[in-house]
Design an enzyme around this catalytic site. Structure first.
Site, PDB file in Angstrom:
ATOM      1  N   PHE A 135     -73.846  53.193   0.863  1.00  0.00           N
ATOM      2  CA  PHE A 135     -72.643  54.016   0.759  1.00  0.00           C
ATOM      3  C   PHE A 135     -71.716  53.647   1.900  1.00  0.00           C
ATOM      4  O   PHE A 135     -72.069  53.769   3.064  1.00  0.00           O
ATOM      5  CB  PHE A 135     -72.951  55.518   0.805  1.00  0.00           C
ATOM      6  CG  PHE A 135     -71.714  56.344   0.561  1.00  0.00           C
ATOM      7  CD1 PHE A 135     -71.256  56.577  -0.733  1.00  0.00           C
ATOM      8  CD2 PHE A 135     -70.975  56.851   1.617  1.00  0.00           C
ATOM      9  CE1 PHE A 135     -70.089  57.301  -0.958  1.00  0.00           C
ATOM     10  CE2 PHE A 135     -69.813  57.570   1.397  1.00  0.00           C
ATOM     11  CZ  PHE A 135     -69.375  57.803   0.109  1.00  0.00           C
ATOM     12  N   ASP A 220     -72.928  49.411   9.380  1.00  0.00           N
ATOM     13  CA  ASP A 220     -72.243  50.680   9.124  1.00  0.00           C
ATOM     14  C   ASP A 220     -73.123  51.772   9.726  1.00  0.00           C
ATOM     15  O   ASP A 220     -74.136  52.157   9.150  1.00  0.00           O
ATOM     16  CB  ASP A 220     -72.063  50.862   7.616  1.00  0.00           C
ATOM     17  CG  ASP A 220     -71.455  52.216   7.250  1.00  0.00           C
ATOM     18  OD1 ASP A 220     -71.434  53.112   8.106  1.00  0.00           O
ATOM     19  OD2 ASP A 220     -71.025  52.369   6.089  1.00  0.00           O
ATOM     20  N   LYS A 249     -68.278  60.013  11.211  1.00  0.00           N
ATOM     21  CA  LYS A 249     -68.942  61.323  11.103  1.00  0.00           C
ATOM     22  C   LYS A 249     -69.146  62.100  12.419  1.00  0.00           C
ATOM     23  O   LYS A 249     -68.348  62.939  12.763  1.00  0.00           O
ATOM     24  CB  LYS A 249     -70.271  61.159  10.372  1.00  0.00           C
ATOM     25  CG  LYS A 249     -70.065  60.863   8.881  1.00  0.00           C
ATOM     26  CD  LYS A 249     -71.302  61.156   8.065  1.00  0.00           C
ATOM     27  CE  LYS A 249     -70.967  61.236   6.585  1.00  0.00           C
ATOM     28  NZ  LYS A 249     -70.845  59.943   5.907  1.00  0.00           N
TER      29      LYS A 249
HETATM   30  C1  LIG Z   1     -70.019  59.103   5.096  1.00  0.00           C
HETATM   31  C2  LIG Z   1     -70.192  57.661   5.167  1.00  0.00           C
HETATM   32  C3  LIG Z   1     -69.112  56.779   4.957  1.00  0.00           C
HETATM   33  C4  LIG Z   1     -67.732  57.249   4.568  1.00  0.00           C
HETATM   34  O1  LIG Z   1     -67.134  58.028   5.563  1.00  0.00           O
HETATM   35  P1  LIG Z   1     -65.814  58.878   5.212  1.00  0.00           P
HETATM   36  O2  LIG Z   1     -65.429  59.463   6.534  1.00  0.00           O
HETATM   37  O3  LIG Z   1     -66.209  59.890   4.196  1.00  0.00           O
HETATM   38  O4  LIG Z   1     -64.812  57.923   4.692  1.00  0.00           O
HETATM   39  C5  LIG Z   1     -69.357  55.432   5.072  1.00  0.00           C
HETATM   40  N1  LIG Z   1     -70.572  54.963   5.401  1.00  0.00           N
HETATM   41  C6  LIG Z   1     -71.618  55.775   5.622  1.00  0.00           C
HETATM   42  C7  LIG Z   1     -72.944  55.192   6.006  1.00  0.00           C
HETATM   43  C8  LIG Z   1     -71.466  57.154   5.507  1.00  0.00           C
HETATM   44  O5  LIG Z   1     -72.520  57.960   5.691  1.00  0.00           O
END
Ligand SMILES: *Cc1c(COP(=O)(O)O)cnc(C)c1O
Length: 397
Positions: A135, A220, A249
């Protein structure tokens, strides 16, 4: 009392099915709804409220900055963003930062950076290898990066330049690498995809492969970073140093912010090639600085590690007791249980009725992502509620 759900239905696009709860206030690991009911919060704004709700250090930093300077523009130097950049660089393996406003935007920046790198050093290579069940966010390019059909199918055709392969397979990455590849982008643990922890050695093998091919490794760490899995950054647990990471986050414990960090080698943007109106906004950066400083000075990653192990032990005990729990997994305060059948929604609703908020990542997987400042007492309270709900579910089996 105002019927907030009714008003929401009238005015909002239907992008999400909300739970029947209107939250109005939070403190520490607890939140209250509009009827004054209290809940223990093991969702934490989706792994965002690292210091819990309304932590005094954060509230004070926000109040001070709000009365000083909220927004300038990036044509000018502003102090909070420089202080935050220095703190991030001092405590990581990275040399340079770029601030933005969300996780997806940070990942977009990482991919743009990798494409610049490809043009400069790899004869125009532009493809980024990502994994199924990952994600990476909701923008069109990040939907292409996110290897999940349910996010991709509504929006085809997707932007080009992404190849999705199996997670936790170095062979899959090797097989997908071509002369067009400029980077591999992975999560340290796949979070939204079900809390999938890679095998020991996977990230090290990917690091070696990227070095061998001269391509960038982007991690990420939007969910795994900032102490969530028991170290300040996830990569520190895998014995590797990525070329680029993204954070968002938990960085400002609830105030929107994203950041892209790069080592010298990948510091390839030229003036004017990338930018943001709000990125590095003084208010958000003051919030992030206060959060990060608190996280570092009080060894919050150590707390997440210790309390996370305790949470895991309590979940394992539930697994021994209820045979419909087939797996307990995760690290630090990023944990999940998997059920044999699709019963996560029912358990979630049962917990909610008893005053505990948890998160469903799959029809058969519940995720626990509480604030990183919680202690064993809060875990006990949450697990007692969960045990009661699971007991009820066992009786109706
Ligand atoms: C939540 C998340 C995103 C996206 O972040 P947003 O602030 O919602 O755009 C991307 N990568 C990971 C691993 C995430 O947990």
């Amino acid at each position: 009392m105002t019927d907030w759900p009714e008003l929401e239905q009238k005015y909002f696009m239907r992008t999400i099915k909300r739970l029947p709860l209107t939250l109005v206030r939070g403190r520490g690991a607890r939140v209250w709804d509009d009827a004054g009911r209290e809940y223990l919060d093991f969702v934490g704004g989706w792994a965002v409220n690292s210091l819990g709700h309304c932590h005094p250090a954060l509230v004070q930093a926000l109040a001070e900055q709000a009365g000083t300077l909220i927004q300038a523009s990036n044509q000018f130097y502003t102090v909070p963003q420089i202080r935050l950049a220095e703190l991030l660089v001092q405590h990581s393996c990275f040399n340079k930062v770029f601030f933005c406003n969300s996780g997806a935007e940070a990942n977009e920046g990482a991919v743009k950076l990798a494409r610049r790198y490809g043009k400069l050093h790899l004869q125009g290579a532009f493809e980024v290898i990502t994994t199924f069940n990952s994600f990476h966010g909701r923008t069109l390019a990040m939907v292409a990066a996110t290897g999940q059909k349910k996010f991709q199918e509504p929006y085809t055709p997707l932007p080009a330049g992404f190849v999705n392969v199996d997670y936790d397979s170095i062979e899959a990455i090797r097989a997908a690498t071509t002369a067009q590849t400029c980077a591999v982008m992975l999560e340290a643990i796949q979070a939204e995809g079900g809390i999938n922890v890679p095998s020991d050695g996977y990230l090290r093998q990917v690091r070696q492969w990227c070095d061998q091919k001269g391509i960038l490794l982007i991690l990420d760490e939007i969910q795994t970073g900032l102490g969530r899995i028991g170290t300040l950054f996830g990569y520190q647990q895998y014995g590797i140093e990525p070329d680029v990471i993204t954070l968002a986050k938990g960085l400002a414990s609830g105030v929107p912010i994203g950041v892209l960090l790069a080592r010298k080698k990948a510091d390839v943007f030229q003036p004017g090639e990338h930018g943001s109106t709000f990125g590095g906004n003084p208010l958000a950066c003051a919030a992030a600085y206060a959060t990060l400083k608190y996280v570092i000075d009080n060894d919050i990653p150590g707390n997440a590690d210790r309390v996370g192990r305790y949470l895991s032990a309590r979940l394992e005990a539930l697994k021994s007791k209820f045979d419909f729990i087939v797996d307990v997994r995760g690290r630090g305060l990023l944990r999940a249980i998997e059920f044999r059948r699709d019963m996560a929604d029912g358990v979630l609703t049962g917990c909610l009725e008893k005053g505990l908020l948890v998160n469903r990542v799959k029809p058969n997987v519940l995720r626990f992502i509480p604030p990183l400042i919680i202690g064993e007492a809060e875990v006990d309270q949450a697990m007692d509620i969960l045990a009661e709900v699971l007991g009820g579910a066992a009786r109706t089996e």
